[in-house]
Write an enzyme that holds these catalytic residues in place. Structure first.
Site, PDB file in Angstrom:
ATOM      1  N   GLU A  11       0.814  -1.220   0.000  1.00 36.23           N
ATOM      2  CA  GLU A  11       0.000   0.000   0.000  1.00 36.23           C
ATOM      3  C   GLU A  11       0.850   1.273   0.000  1.00 36.23           C
ATOM      4  OE1 GLU A  11      -4.006  -1.550   2.263  1.00 36.23           O
ATOM      5  OE2 GLU A  11      -2.222  -1.222   3.483  1.00 36.23           O
ATOM      6  N   GLY A  77     -12.647  -3.943   2.039  1.00 30.75           N
ATOM      7  CA  GLY A  77     -13.700  -4.858   1.619  1.00 30.75           C
ATOM      8  C   GLY A  77     -14.955  -4.058   1.279  1.00 30.75           C
ATOM      9  N   MET A 171      -9.277  -1.991   8.418  1.00 29.52           N
ATOM     10  CA  MET A 171      -8.796  -2.352   9.754  1.00 29.52           C
ATOM     11  C   MET A 171      -7.977  -1.237  10.409  1.00 29.52           C
ATOM     12  SD  MET A 171      -7.883  -6.392   9.119  1.00 29.52           S
ATOM     13  CE  MET A 171      -7.599  -6.705  10.856  1.00 29.52           C
ATOM     14  N   GLU A 172      -7.920  -0.066   9.773  1.00 32.62           N
ATOM     15  CA  GLU A 172      -7.098   1.023  10.333  1.00 32.62           C
ATOM     16  C   GLU A 172      -7.767   2.390  10.344  1.00 32.62           C
ATOM     17  OE1 GLU A 172      -5.857  -0.766   7.563  1.00 32.62           O
ATOM     18  OE2 GLU A 172      -4.878  -2.269   8.821  1.00 32.62           O
ATOM     19  N   ASP A 195     -11.965  -6.865  -2.293  1.00 30.72           N
ATOM     20  CA  ASP A 195     -12.796  -8.060  -2.092  1.00 30.72           C
ATOM     21  C   ASP A 195     -14.161  -7.627  -1.582  1.00 30.72           C
ATOM     22  OD1 ASP A 195     -12.908  -8.381   1.071  1.00 30.72           O
ATOM     23  OD2 ASP A 195     -10.924  -7.677   0.526  1.00 30.72           O
TER      24      ASP A 195
HETATM   25  N1  ADE Z   1      -9.212  -4.831   3.831  1.00 33.36           N
HETATM   26  C1  ADE Z   1      -9.395  -5.412   2.622  1.00 33.36           C
HETATM   27  N2  ADE Z   1     -10.379  -6.311   2.659  1.00 33.36           N
HETATM   28  C2  ADE Z   1     -10.833  -6.318   3.929  1.00 33.36           C
HETATM   29  C3  ADE Z   1     -11.833  -7.052   4.593  1.00 33.36           C
HETATM   30  N3  ADE Z   1     -12.562  -7.961   3.945  1.00 33.36           N
HETATM   31  N4  ADE Z   1     -12.032  -6.825   5.909  1.00 33.36           N
HETATM   32  C4  ADE Z   1     -11.304  -5.896   6.568  1.00 33.36           C
HETATM   33  N5  ADE Z   1     -10.329  -5.180   5.983  1.00 33.36           N
HETATM   34  C5  ADE Z   1     -10.109  -5.389   4.681  1.00 33.36           C
END
Ligand code: ADE
Length: 227
Positions: A11, A77, A171-172, A195
């Site tokens: 990234e 995501g 997640m951040e 995803d």
């Molecule tokens: N970053 C990329 N895909 C993710 C997901 N499915 N859950 C949390 N963080 C992500």
């Protein structure tokens, strides 16, 4: 000075490649790359995955490097219907979906003492990030839901839509938003979809993360060029 935070090497590496006069400083095991991109002073960090790593990194950027703004870049995501791989979500705001004091009467995501669920991104930064996307990707502005969890279950994505009307999950970002809100530092984020945060995510993520990260990095580089 602009601070840029990505969680993983993939990234940040394209942004690092565009940097001149680079100096590296490692603090709390996080590499900070200070230098010049398109004539602008930048500090770029690879914070590591998760909310604590991101929060530590954001606070160091503010306290040690004295950044005027922070941009978070990376993959995410998809949560909202209709958002697909390689689309970009520009953060309007963030929630921390794993903050839960509901047993003592609070709504899920409510951060006590600050007493809010949604952490607003700076509108001006968000607008400039959006225009930096150009024709690199389809984009939407929306809520990003952050938690210490890789989401790979469509029951959880439904919950994130129902509770927060979220567009994407990461997640951040929410941790960076939280730190920046406490310090009064403007922040923004671009997240490109790797995803669908459902049962296919485990397969899709390794295949699509590098391309999605590259799309975000190109957007951040264009944002810096336009500073
Ligand atoms: N970053 C990329 N895909 C993710 C997901 N499915 N859950 C949390 N963080 C992500």
């Amino acid at each position: 000075m602009t601070g840029i935070i990505g969680a993983m090497d993939v990234e940040v590496e394209a942004i690092k490649s565009a940097m001149r006069d680079e100096e590296v400083k490692i603090i709390s095991e996080i590499p900070f790359f200070k230098g010049i991109i398109h004539g602008n002073n930048v500090v770029l960090a690879r914070c590591g995955i998760g909310k604590v790593n991101a929060a530590v990194c954001a606070q160091i950027m503010i306290s040690v490097f004295g950044v005027d703004e922070i941009i978070n870049t990376g993959v995410a995501g998809a949560v909202a219907h209709g958002i697909k791989q390689n689309d970009i979500v520009v953060a309007e705001n963030f929630v921390q979906h794993d903050v839960d004091t509901s047993p003592i009467g609070d709504p899920i995501g409510f951060v006590s003492t600050i007493n809010k669920i949604y952490f607003e991104a700076d509108k001006n930064i968000a607008a400039r990030l959006k225009s930096a996307i150009g024709d690199k990707a389809r984009s939407v502005a929306g809520t990003i839901a952050t938690g210490d969890q890789f989401v790979a279950d469509k029951r959880i994505t439904s919950r994130l839509r129902e509770l927060f009307n979220a567009s994407a999950c990461d997640m951040e970002g929410g941790a960076i938003a939280h730190v920046c809100t406490l310090a009064g530092v403007p922040f923004g984020a671009v997240r490109c979809i790797s995803d669908s945060a459902d049962e296919n995510a485990v397969m899709d993520y390794p295949e699509f993360a590098a391309k999605a990260a590259a799309t975000c990095s190109a957007t951040v580089l264009e944002y810096i060029r336009n500073l």
